[in-house]
Design a protein around this motif. Sequence first.
Motif, PDB file in Angstrom:
ATOM      1  N   UNK A 108      43.478  26.863  59.978  1.00  0.00           N
ATOM      2  CA  UNK A 108      42.781  27.439  59.229  1.00  0.00           C
ATOM      3  C   UNK A 108      41.506  26.543  59.504  1.00  0.00           C
ATOM      4  N   UNK A 109      41.189  25.724  60.072  1.00  0.00           N
ATOM      5  CA  UNK A 109      39.938  24.706  60.146  1.00  0.00           C
ATOM      6  C   UNK A 109      39.252  24.443  61.013  1.00  0.00           C
ATOM      7  N   UNK A 110      38.094  25.906  61.557  1.00  0.00           N
ATOM      8  CA  UNK A 110      37.542  25.609  62.182  1.00  0.00           C
ATOM      9  C   UNK A 110      37.188  23.798  62.610  1.00  0.00           C
ATOM     10  N   UNK A 111      36.319  23.841  64.275  1.00  0.00           N
ATOM     11  CA  UNK A 111      36.081  22.998  64.633  1.00  0.00           C
ATOM     12  C   UNK A 111      34.738  23.089  64.269  1.00  0.00           C
TER      13      UNK A 111
ATOM     14  N   UNK B 169      32.594  19.665  73.872  1.00  0.00           N
ATOM     15  CA  UNK B 169      32.914  20.916  73.154  1.00  0.00           C
ATOM     16  C   UNK B 169      33.763  20.783  71.373  1.00  0.00           C
ATOM     17  N   UNK B 170      33.496  20.969  70.082  1.00  0.00           N
ATOM     18  CA  UNK B 170      33.928  20.455  69.156  1.00  0.00           C
ATOM     19  C   UNK B 170      35.148  21.645  68.685  1.00  0.00           C
ATOM     20  N   UNK B 171      35.525  22.731  69.728  1.00  0.00           N
ATOM     21  CA  UNK B 171      36.270  23.174  69.854  1.00  0.00           C
ATOM     22  C   UNK B 171      38.156  22.914  70.168  1.00  0.00           C
ATOM     23  N   UNK B 172      37.760  21.542  70.236  1.00  0.00           N
ATOM     24  CA  UNK B 172      38.661  21.043  71.423  1.00  0.00           C
ATOM     25  C   UNK B 172      39.589  20.366  69.937  1.00  0.00           C
ATOM     26  N   UNK B 173      38.650  19.902  69.217  1.00  0.00           N
ATOM     27  CA  UNK B 173      39.494  18.915  67.708  1.00  0.00           C
ATOM     28  C   UNK B 173      39.585  20.310  66.963  1.00  0.00           C
ATOM     29  N   UNK B 174      40.726  19.804  66.441  1.00  0.00           N
ATOM     30  CA  UNK B 174      41.086  20.717  66.089  1.00  0.00           C
ATOM     31  C   UNK B 174      42.000  19.531  64.280  1.00  0.00           C
ATOM     32  N   UNK B 175      41.981  20.405  63.315  1.00  0.00           N
ATOM     33  CA  UNK B 175      43.226  19.542  62.030  1.00  0.00           C
ATOM     34  C   UNK B 175      44.580  19.783  62.303  1.00  0.00           C
ATOM     35  N   UNK B 176      45.132  18.465  62.220  1.00  0.00           N
ATOM     36  CA  UNK B 176      47.030  18.704  62.743  1.00  0.00           C
ATOM     37  C   UNK B 176      47.573  19.202  61.325  1.00  0.00           C
ATOM     38  N   UNK B 177      46.381  19.096  60.451  1.00  0.00           N
ATOM     39  CA  UNK B 177      47.376  19.408  58.909  1.00  0.00           C
ATOM     40  C   UNK B 177      47.057  18.405  57.829  1.00  0.00           C
ATOM     41  N   UNK B 178      48.435  16.715  57.989  1.00  0.00           N
ATOM     42  CA  UNK B 178      47.090  16.323  57.355  1.00  0.00           C
ATOM     43  C   UNK B 178      45.867  15.523  57.571  1.00  0.00           C
ATOM     44  N   UNK B 179      45.213  15.560  55.762  1.00  0.00           N
ATOM     45  CA  UNK B 179      44.262  14.964  56.454  1.00  0.00           C
ATOM     46  C   UNK B 179      44.333  13.491  56.032  1.00  0.00           C
ATOM     47  N   UNK B 180      43.032  12.902  56.473  1.00  0.00           N
ATOM     48  CA  UNK B 180      42.771  11.704  56.852  1.00  0.00           C
ATOM     49  C   UNK B 180      43.726  11.077  56.141  1.00  0.00           C
ATOM     50  N   UNK B 181      44.462   9.776  56.812  1.00  0.00           N
ATOM     51  CA  UNK B 181      45.883   9.278  55.795  1.00  0.00           C
ATOM     52  C   UNK B 181      46.721   9.883  55.285  1.00  0.00           C
ATOM     53  N   UNK B 182      46.506  10.805  55.583  1.00  0.00           N
ATOM     54  CA  UNK B 182      47.624  11.698  54.664  1.00  0.00           C
ATOM     55  C   UNK B 182      48.608  11.013  56.237  1.00  0.00           C
ATOM     56  N   UNK B 183      48.990  11.302  57.281  1.00  0.00           N
ATOM     57  CA  UNK B 183      50.207   9.943  58.319  1.00  0.00           C
ATOM     58  C   UNK B 183      49.817   8.420  57.754  1.00  0.00           C
ATOM     59  N   UNK B 184      50.240   7.877  56.880  1.00  0.00           N
ATOM     60  CA  UNK B 184      49.895   6.363  56.299  1.00  0.00           C
ATOM     61  C   UNK B 184      50.048   4.896  57.856  1.00  0.00           C
TER      62      UNK B 184
END
Length: 320
Positions: free
Chosen positions: A15-18, A39-54
């Motif tokens: 759901x989130x573009x690179x 190539x920024x398309x290699x980067x994607x959201x893993x689901x949790x936001x920043x520090x969503x996995x503490x």
Amino acid sequence: MRSRLFALLLFCATAVSADPSLWRDEWPRTDFSVTSIGNWSEVRSGGPPKDGIPAIDKPEFVPVSAAAGLGMTEAVITVELPGKRPRAYPLRYLIWHEIVNDRIGNRPVAVTYCPLCNSGLVFDRRISGRVLSFGVSGKLRNSDMIMYDRETESWWQQATGEAIVGQLTGAQLTALPAWMEGWDQFRKRNPDGLVMAEPNFARDYGRNPYRGYDSARRPFLYDGALPPHGIQPLERVVRVGERAWPLTRLRAAGRLSEAGVVIVWSAGQASALDAGRVDRGRDIGSIRVTDGAGRDVVHDVMFAFAFHAFWPDGIWMTGR
């Protein structure tokens, strides 16, 4: 049936573009103009936001003799530094937190684990004398966790230990010898050792949220090239530098001496990414890698697709 977590992560990730411009509100201190990513398309959201996995800071430990609740073949990351009491970091905690910022004697270390790549590495947290502390960005590249340092909010690739975005781009963390093994293997060798205590978070420690992942046909959140030589993408390989030995070959041989290292396989470690509980996974065995003098060598036991993604010109030690 795959964990419902997979479906949730896939939705969030797609759901989130690179596009770095979309991340500036979340990362106002990160200099996206400085990067080694082509190539920024290699980067994607893993689901949790920043520090969503503490990440865990200042972990507590208990003596091996006082530890309870760990299965005999349950996986731990072992760190045995000269002159210091050996420490075990159970994957039942790292699978939920991915980074532990610790200090062993005077050495600040980051114990890291990326479940999607099965990459478990321990780094010295110092760069040019400056001590960094790390968190989980919530971003992935080639399915591998992107860490960030809290001091400059530069981004770091967990599998390589290299800064890839921001002020510290190009800096390289020093990896320390560490390995994954079964809990019983650690405690029998280190009766006076320490084991990380359960963190004070509301998590179902011991449950594997990635049930069945390492038996999947394809990696999750990865659409890059697959490994050569008929090697399955989710087969474990032992990486030493830019060489990779398939775990299936090592298991069959028991011991190999090649390319200046000695690799020994022994039964006794359960896969943390197999069954619904981390202590009930199939026995994948444990690996020790040493040099000709018997000294532990920095290595990683990662999935084949991740090795191919980050070392596309790497050497495959298939024995063929």
